[in-house]
Design an enzyme around this catalytic site. Structure first.
Site, PDB file in Angstrom:
ATOM      1  N   ASP A   1       9.706  10.669  -7.904  1.00  0.00           N
ATOM      2  CA  ASP A   1       9.511  11.995  -8.103  1.00  0.00           C
ATOM      3  C   ASP A   1      10.088  12.326  -9.479  1.00  0.00           C
ATOM      4  OD1 ASP A   1       8.089  12.647  -5.425  1.00  0.00           O
ATOM      5  OD2 ASP A   1      10.334  12.127  -4.882  1.00  0.00           O
TER       6      ASP A   1
ATOM      7  N   HIS B   1      11.582  14.612  -0.298  1.00  0.00           N
ATOM      8  CA  HIS B   1      10.478  14.070  -0.998  1.00  0.00           C
ATOM      9  C   HIS B   1       9.071  14.369  -0.102  1.00  0.00           C
ATOM     10  CE1 HIS B   1       8.026  10.743  -2.515  1.00  0.00           C
ATOM     11  NE2 HIS B   1       7.606  10.543  -1.499  1.00  0.00           N
TER      12      HIS B   1
HETATM   13  P1  NAD Z   1       1.640  -0.629   4.094  1.00  0.00           P
HETATM   14  O1  NAD Z   1       0.986  -0.126   4.956  1.00  0.00           O
HETATM   15  O2  NAD Z   1       0.728  -1.244   2.903  1.00  0.00           O
HETATM   16  O3  NAD Z   1       3.079  -1.481   4.277  1.00  0.00           O
HETATM   17  C1  NAD Z   1       3.862  -0.983   5.272  1.00  0.00           C
HETATM   18  C2  NAD Z   1       3.980  -2.205   6.068  1.00  0.00           C
HETATM   19  O4  NAD Z   1       5.260  -2.107   7.000  1.00  0.00           O
HETATM   20  C3  NAD Z   1       2.916  -3.095   6.866  1.00  0.00           C
HETATM   21  O5  NAD Z   1       3.043  -4.473   6.258  1.00  0.00           O
HETATM   22  C4  NAD Z   1       3.456  -3.020   8.059  1.00  0.00           C
HETATM   23  O6  NAD Z   1       3.058  -4.160   8.795  1.00  0.00           O
HETATM   24  C5  NAD Z   1       4.872  -2.848   8.097  1.00  0.00           C
HETATM   25  N1  NAD Z   1       5.343  -2.320   9.280  1.00  0.00           N
HETATM   26  C6  NAD Z   1       5.236  -1.314  10.036  1.00  0.00           C
HETATM   27  N2  NAD Z   1       6.103  -0.948  10.975  1.00  0.00           N
HETATM   28  C7  NAD Z   1       7.030  -1.671  10.599  1.00  0.00           C
HETATM   29  C8  NAD Z   1       8.242  -2.036  11.515  1.00  0.00           C
HETATM   30  N3  NAD Z   1       8.715  -1.225  12.537  1.00  0.00           N
HETATM   31  N4  NAD Z   1       9.122  -2.836  10.935  1.00  0.00           N
HETATM   32  C9  NAD Z   1       9.017  -3.684   9.821  1.00  0.00           C
HETATM   33  N5  NAD Z   1       7.900  -3.506   9.185  1.00  0.00           N
HETATM   34  C10 NAD Z   1       6.897  -2.649   9.632  1.00  0.00           C
HETATM   35  O7  NAD Z   1       2.440   0.859   3.497  1.00  0.00           O
HETATM   36  P2  NAD Z   1       3.211   0.829   1.771  1.00  0.00           P
HETATM   37  O8  NAD Z   1       2.191   1.581   0.856  1.00  0.00           O
HETATM   38  O9  NAD Z   1       3.963  -0.137   1.492  1.00  0.00           O
HETATM   39  O10 NAD Z   1       4.461   2.464   2.089  1.00  0.00           O
HETATM   40  C11 NAD Z   1       5.312   1.949   3.168  1.00  0.00           C
HETATM   41  C12 NAD Z   1       5.960   3.289   3.225  1.00  0.00           C
HETATM   42  O11 NAD Z   1       6.509   3.746   2.030  1.00  0.00           O
HETATM   43  C13 NAD Z   1       5.076   4.554   3.907  1.00  0.00           C
HETATM   44  O12 NAD Z   1       5.705   5.319   4.763  1.00  0.00           O
HETATM   45  C14 NAD Z   1       4.914   5.238   2.592  1.00  0.00           C
HETATM   46  O13 NAD Z   1       4.585   6.664   2.829  1.00  0.00           O
HETATM   47  C15 NAD Z   1       6.170   5.177   2.034  1.00  0.00           C
HETATM   48  N6  NAD Z   1       6.480   5.453   0.542  1.00  0.00           N
HETATM   49  C16 NAD Z   1       7.286   6.316  -0.020  1.00  0.00           C
HETATM   50  C17 NAD Z   1       7.367   6.681  -1.242  1.00  0.00           C
HETATM   51  C18 NAD Z   1       8.712   7.402  -1.915  1.00  0.00           C
HETATM   52  O14 NAD Z   1       8.783   7.850  -3.042  1.00  0.00           O
HETATM   53  N7  NAD Z   1       9.688   7.697  -0.746  1.00  0.00           N
HETATM   54  C19 NAD Z   1       6.582   6.138  -2.074  1.00  0.00           C
HETATM   55  C20 NAD Z   1       5.639   5.329  -1.827  1.00  0.00           C
HETATM   56  C21 NAD Z   1       5.320   5.163  -0.256  1.00  0.00           C
HETATM   57  C1  LMR Z   2       4.431   9.160  -3.072  1.00  0.00           C
HETATM   58  O1  LMR Z   2       5.072   9.953  -3.294  1.00  0.00           O
HETATM   59  O2  LMR Z   2       3.647   8.485  -3.721  1.00  0.00           O
HETATM   60  C2  LMR Z   2       4.660   8.427  -1.511  1.00  0.00           C
HETATM   61  O3  LMR Z   2       5.569   9.115  -0.895  1.00  0.00           O
HETATM   62  C3  LMR Z   2       3.167   8.251  -0.820  1.00  0.00           C
HETATM   63  C4  LMR Z   2       2.602   9.579  -0.477  1.00  0.00           C
HETATM   64  O4  LMR Z   2       2.497   9.698   0.895  1.00  0.00           O
HETATM   65  O5  LMR Z   2       2.692  10.499  -1.228  1.00  0.00           O
END
Ligand code: NAD
Ligand code: LMR
Length: 346
Positions: free
Chosen positions: A177, A205
């Site tokens: 962000d 967030h």
């Molecule tokens: P994704 O689905 O591509 O990958 C997530 C991975 O986590 C998958 O491979 C899945 O098998 C694995 N997983 C699920 N449960 C699990 C567990 N208990 N233990 C270990 N691994 C597990 O998703 P992504 O795009 O990589 O996003 C992951 C997370 O990050 C999501 O919750 C998303 O919303 C979050 N995210 C946060 C931010 C932020 O700014 N804070 C930004 C982007 C994404």
């Molecule tokens: C983001 O900010 O891009 C991540 O937290 C993914 C989402 O769900 O928005």
């Protein structure tokens, strides 16, 4: 569980020429979208520097172990000189064994039309056991960065299961962000993004976050003065940053991944390297009553560090408008905390 030797390094894991011991870095959800952008940056030295060997400990759930095996093969094929070993596992104990950095990504991302908080029921349960495993198996200097959404409250859950780990080791990610906000301000001002400083995200967030333009600077001058359009700052600017994640999901059909991985690297760098004069980093940390924020939330705040210890920036002032925004995001975090009481052991 599989142990992957260092690329090109037949024999012992520890036959590297560097005198520095490898630091163990855990990435959960390592076969996911963020993992695929993040691991290669860590292994290339962008996370902990060009002289620091790394052991990657990669956690996945069983159904994703095949894909993770493929990612580990690709890491091997990069022949990264700093990568001492890659360990892939679906066991928490192995994933966090001796780790100094626990990057908790693994969880389900939201789909179009959802708020991040809607994921609490799905993802919240992941973080308690991980917190407990970190407390039992990680290195004494462990630091934890929660990325999986809703990351502030998931961090609170993990931390509740690891009370022996000091408060200052827990972070959740608001850096994406911050980067979004800096980019929007730079574009509006028509300057390089490197001119923007001290732009911190307050609170959650989520779509209630407050990107604090009031204390930001552009080219060393107050951002509101440079932008000269309070209406834009209070309206479109805030909404754009708050809604950016949703817009990316709409456009890409999947949530942000490369920019999220980049923000993980920036977050860790901002903890381990001294903050530049006149700047701050945006990190969600455990609140201790700063700025009247209730204690015990994981709250986005401006932070400065000397590279060893960090502090919340003190003495900032906020208009009534900003105070109202901060109150809204505080209320949301209090509501999220109340909703997960059973996962906090309360
Ligand atoms: P994704 O689905 O591509 O990958 C997530 C991975 O986590 C998958 O491979 C899945 O098998 C694995 N997983 C699920 N449960 C699990 C567990 N208990 N233990 C270990 N691994 C597990 O998703 P992504 O795009 O990589 O996003 C992951 C997370 O990050 C999501 O919750 C998303 O919303 C979050 N995210 C946060 C931010 C932020 O700014 N804070 C930004 C982007 C994404
Ligand atoms: C983001 O900010 O891009 C991540 O937290 C993914 C989402 O769900 O928005």
């Amino acid at each position: 569980m599989a142990i992957w030797p260092a690329a090109g390094g037949a024999g012992s894991l520890w036959t590297m020429t560097s005198a520095t011991s490898p630091v163990h870095v855990t990435v959960t959800g390592a076969a996911g979208q963020i993992g695929y952008s993040l691991l290669f940056r860590i292994a290339s030295g962008q996370l902990l520097g060009p002289d620091q060997p790394i052991v990657l400990r990669l956690l996945e759930i069983e159904p994703a172990m095949g894909a993770l095996h493929g990612v580990a093969m690709e890491l091997d094929d990069c022949a990264f000189p700093l990568l001492a070993a890659v360990e892939t596992t679906s066991e928490l104990k192995t994933a966090f064994d001796g780790t100094s950095w626990a990057l908790l990504v693994g969880s389900v991302p939201r789909k179009a039309g959802m708020e991040r908080g809607d994921l609490l029921n799905i993802n919240g349960g992941i973080f308690g056991p991980q917190g407990a495993a970190i407390a039992s198996h990680a290195a004494p200097d462990v630091r934890v960065l929660v990325v999986g959404n809703p990351c502030n409250t998931n961090c609170l859950i993990a931390r509740a299961h690891a009370p022996e780990i000091p408060d200052d080791r827990w972070f959740s990610m608001t850096r994406l962000d911050q980067n979004r906000a800096a980019s929007q301000l730079a574009q509006r001002a028509g300057v390089p993004v490197s001119e923007v400083a001290s732009i911190a995200i307050w609170g959650n967030h989520s779509s209630t976050q407050f990107p604090d333009f009031e204390n930001a600077t552009i080219g060393g001058r107050p951002a509101p003065e440079v932008i000269g359009d309070e209406g834009w700052l209070r309206g479109e600017f805030i909404t754009t940053v708050q809604q950016r994640g949703a817009k990316i999901i709409e456009a890409r059909g999947a949530s942000s991944a490369a920019s999220a991985a980049n923000a993980v690297v920036d977050s860790v760098r901002s903890i381990v390297t001294p903050t530049a004069a006149g700047d701050c980093a945006s990190l969600a940390v455990l609140s201790h009553g700063e700025y009247g924020i209730p204690q015990g939330l994981v709250f986005g705040l401006p932070v400065r560090t000397d590279g060893t210890s960090w502090q919340v920036v003190e003495g900032l002032s906020h208009s009534e408008f900003a105070q109202q925004k901060i109150a809204v995001t505080t209320d949301e975090l209090l509501t999220e905390r109340a909703a997960v009481q059973s996962l906090l052991g309360g």
